[in-house]
Write an enzyme that holds these catalytic residues in place. Sequence first.
Site, mmCIF file in Angstrom:
data_model
loop_
_atom_site.group_PDB
_atom_site.id
_atom_site.type_symbol
_atom_site.label_atom_id
_atom_site.label_comp_id
_atom_site.label_asym_id
_atom_site.label_seq_id
_atom_site.Cartn_x
_atom_site.Cartn_y
_atom_site.Cartn_z
ATOM 1 C CB CYS A 220 -0.688 -0.041 1.126
ATOM 2 S SG CYS A 220 -2.052 1.456 1.379
ATOM 3 C CB CYS A 339 -2.757 2.968 -6.152
ATOM 4 S SG CYS A 339 -3.984 1.765 -5.701
#
Length: 706
Positions: A220, A339
């Site tokens: 992440c 991302c």
Amino acid sequence: MHMASPIDRLDMMEQELMQMKSMRNNMQMMPMAGLQMMQSQSAGMLPPLNQTQQPQVVHIHEGGNGGTSSGGGVDTAQHQEIMKAHKEMLNALKETQSSHSQLLLQHRDLEKQHGDLLKAHKDLIQKMATMSTGGKGAAAKKKAKAPSLGVVRLDYNYPPAAGDTDSPASYGYDVFYRATPGLTFEAAQAGQFSEEVERRFAESIKYLEARGVNAITGDCGFMMAFQILARKIASKPVFMSSMVQCPVIEAAMAKDDKILILTANGDSLRDQKQVLLRECGFDCTDGKFIIRGCQDIPGFDAVAKGLKVPLEIVQPGVVKMVKAILKRNPKISAILMECSELPAYSDALRYHTGLPVWDAITACDFYISAFQDNPRFGVGDWQESWDGEQEEYEFGKHLTKDDQQKLVNKVTEQARKKEKAKKHKNALDKVTKSVAKTSFPKLGILRLDYNYPPSAGDVDCPASYGYDLLYRSVPGFTFEMCQSGKLSPTVEKDFIAALKWLEKKGASIITGDCGFMMAFQPIARDVVKVPVFMSSMVQCPMISVAFDKYDKILILTANDATLKPQKETLLSHCGFDVDDNRFVIRGCQDVPGFDAVAKGEKVNVEYVTPGIVKMVKKLLEQFPTIRAINLECSELPPYADALRQETKLPVFDAITAADYFISARQDNPRFGFNQWQCDWDGEHDEYELGDNLSDSELARMESLGR
């Protein structure tokens, strides 16, 4: 008037004494009547010591050993002259003996050094021979394992698609996962966790290192908030977000160019402004970066819901949104996917926009490449090949039952079928469409006016690369001028013309064949629209961010004294501070055989390699906190594999930099948009220094002597 030397005079006097002794013995046997005649004859036979000395009478005493007269006769003067000459000769002999002793000591030291090098060379040859025979025999050394990646996972269970950081199908090497109970998406987004979760986070990193991984990342982008903590815990390079690539990308672009940052949610990324600025050199408020979230793209909300993302729906939406952004912002020259679930769309954006696209996977490949055997040059067959198989992983695996109970997202009873990495793209489940294929990316190389025979691994050797190349030399751009950091008006004009020629001929990326070209990075990047990196030093920010502030990074250069004058350029365009004690700078100028570089001769790589390895090992003993090596000189990559094998450290060089920039232009064969790029035919065009120049330009090439 010529005067005889002390030694010549001594020889002459010794002859006179022998004559006198002989005459004395004869006189003792003759009658005394003949004594005066003999004395007179003897005196007449003796030549003077020098032409200004008056003749003397020699007095011989009977019944004795031949003494001197009390009146200071010639025998006294001769004796003094003899003694003086003898003393001078003794002093001269003493000085000669002292010099000889010093030379002997130096000779012994050189013999020892030569012996050490021969032994190291013999050992290296034996290792290479052992490995080439498959490691047979008692002296066989076990091959190093193929490098692997460790991924710290959030406490977040979802079905990742190929291209996602959490999908093993995204990688061409082994990957191991470890989930962290309590480290939820919300905790990562907030940039904070409890002491208990911090302990589990540390356990995840330690577990992955115990598995033998070579680099560690997170699944992440928001984990960048924990970068400082992670690198304090780990001894291997750690990069918790793809944002670590920002400084390198920015350095390669013109000052007026803009970079598009795609994230899951643009507002959430801005909340980490201070962390990103401190750790990645990324300023959210800087107009150079345009941040856009994908939260409004149809189907992308599956990411937030923890569901499988429908690629066939989301991919067209991502392309449409980016095209609209580019229309409003024509200065955008590069794209970065922040991302960890966005790499699946990188190939589609490369095809539809023609821009370089970096993502979490290009970052992972970059760090792993520093541990990998380069199959094209250097020490061969020292590392196992990847078997193409990934370890089966289910969320919660590698945790104790107690830790599994602490997971917020519980482990499901029914295991989902996992996608495996494939070696060939025709066997992959990729989004495919019939499109006009684009050319395989090319690397453009700006060459000095410097003619020498490059070895495999050298920037100027086509055998160093797995893609097409374009070379163009700059007349008058000598090594000395490059080293000075200043271009003459004529050479600057030719320098700019060469860059534009490379871009016009299809170069996707442009680099230089000398590390000192970094001084001209500001000119080069503003002349062309494609990414430009004139030195491997652009990698420094990406290397240093992956290690603790107390760790050191070794910079090897051809000559350390000549690197330091470029302090300001390196600092402003690479984020590299020459005076920062984190960086240990050492030149290879004293390594036996490496002087061929300065002479413009072909380097005997096999002979030089043991010396490079020996020097680095001594430096590691002196600086035990060195965690990585960057080879600044463009002629040093041939030794990268030997250093990887012997030190077990990551080694970056001009070739890892070139491969990294090319990867942003290249079709990723493991996932994403398919059949949009032609395959490389494996052939390089023939090139000789001076090719691609006009007759007038050739006439100005100093190294060709035309």
